[in-house]
Design a protein around this motif. Structure first.
Motif, PDB file in Angstrom:
ATOM      1  N   ASN A  68       0.799  -1.223   0.000  1.00  0.00           N
ATOM      2  CA  ASN A  68       0.000   0.000   0.000  1.00  0.00           C
ATOM      3  C   ASN A  68       0.835   1.279   0.000  1.00  0.00           C
ATOM      4  O   ASN A  68       0.285   2.372   0.126  1.00  0.00           O
ATOM      5  N   PRO A  96       2.361   6.968   1.603  1.00  0.00           N
ATOM      6  CA  PRO A  96       1.064   6.408   1.214  1.00  0.00           C
ATOM      7  C   PRO A  96       0.729   6.669  -0.256  1.00  0.00           C
ATOM      8  O   PRO A  96       1.285   7.580  -0.888  1.00  0.00           O
ATOM      9  N   LYS A  97      -0.185   5.873  -0.769  1.00  0.00           N
ATOM     10  CA  LYS A  97      -0.708   6.103  -2.121  1.00  0.00           C
ATOM     11  C   LYS A  97      -1.763   7.205  -2.125  1.00  0.00           C
ATOM     12  O   LYS A  97      -2.044   7.790  -3.164  1.00  0.00           O
ATOM     13  N   THR A  98      -2.341   7.458  -0.971  1.00  0.00           N
ATOM     14  CA  THR A  98      -3.408   8.453  -0.881  1.00  0.00           C
ATOM     15  C   THR A  98      -2.845   9.862  -0.959  1.00  0.00           C
ATOM     16  O   THR A  98      -1.671  10.106  -0.650  1.00  0.00           O
ATOM     17  N   ASP A 144       2.745  -1.712   6.278  1.00  0.00           N
ATOM     18  CA  ASP A 144       1.700  -1.604   5.267  1.00  0.00           C
ATOM     19  C   ASP A 144       0.409  -1.055   5.856  1.00  0.00           C
ATOM     20  O   ASP A 144      -0.280  -0.234   5.230  1.00  0.00           O
ATOM     21  N   GLN A 148      -1.354   2.420   4.669  1.00  0.00           N
ATOM     22  CA  GLN A 148      -2.739   2.308   4.203  1.00  0.00           C
ATOM     23  C   GLN A 148      -3.645   3.252   4.979  1.00  0.00           C
ATOM     24  O   GLN A 148      -4.617   3.799   4.432  1.00  0.00           O
TER      25      GLN A 148
END
Length: 249
Positions: A68, A96-98, A144, A148
């Protein structure tokens, strides 16, 4: 924050070390105070060059990736070393991907347990999931879960582990060295990410890292940021007893 990271878990442990790795043994509990007077980190340009991708050519990708995380990098940063002088250290950083929220992603510092004292033992030079018949996936899953949930994770190698010169010794279980490895890595992470990262930070560690997390709590003022608390799992303690047992052995 989603996790109650103000809780400090004191599950005492002793800790014995081999070349690259060690085993943990339970002992008496230990406590520490918080936010004692400390030198504030005023290091200029704390990140050395651009962080490089965390890639291990001798391992399959599944052993070192965090699913993530947008990316994982090895960051070389400046810290105040055990001799009171500026030195360089390394840390893994996972983002993070966010999209960053207003105020930026809060920072979690992960303080690892004992891995050894040689440069080749440094976590940034090894897979998060160690190979073998029963790979340990717990650290990978923990990191992770943090990314996330929207946290940046910085995982210092500690002073003298994997550092660029290859000449410095790792001050094993030296509280102030471990603490500054963490506080200065947090400062460097904020400097590198800028507005993407928040001033809010906390530290989580186990065994040697639990000891380091308590040290970071004690010297949290050094970062001059918004310190939220520590989770110290099985922190190494009662070091006089460990030294005596080591001498007997």
């Amino acid at each position: 924050m989603k996790l109650n990271l103000l809780t400090v878990m004191l599950l005492g442990s002793g800790l014995f070390l081999t070349a690259c790795g060690g085993s943990d043994n339970k002992g008496d509990n230990s406590t520490t105070s918080t936010n004692v007077n400390a030198d504030v980190n005023n290091i200029q340009n704390p990140v050395v060059n651009t962080p490089v991708p965390y890639v291990l050519e001798d391992y399959d990708k599944e052993y070192y990736t965090v699913p993530n995380a947008e990316e994982g990098v090895v960051m070389t940063y400046k810290m105040q070393g055990i001799k009171g002088q500026e030195t360089q250290a390394t840390a893994l950083v996972f983002t993070p991907k966010t999209e960053p929220p207003a105020g930026g992603w809060p920072i979690v510092a992960w303080a690892h347990g004992s891995v050894g004292v040689g440069d080749d033992c440094a976590p940034s030079r090894n897979p998060i999931v160690r190979g073998g018949l029963l790979p340990d996936v717990h650290t990978q899953k923990m990191i992770d879960s943090f990314v996330q949930a929207g946290y940046v994770v910085v995982a210092p190698d500690y002073e003298g582990l994997g550092e660029p010169s290859g000449t410095e010794i790792h001050p094993f279980l030296h509280l102030k060295s471990a603490a500054y490895s963490i506080t200065d890595a947090v400062v460097a992470t904020k400097s590198w990410l800028g507005n993407k990262a928040s001033n809010k930070w906390t530290v989580v560690g186990v065994s040697q890292g639990g000891h380091a997390a308590l040290g970071a709590a004690q010297y949290a003022a050094r970062a001059n940021m918004d310190y939220k608390g520590a989770v110290a799992l099985a922190p190494a303690n009662n070091l006089e007893m460990i030294e005596s047992l080591s001498d007997m052995a």
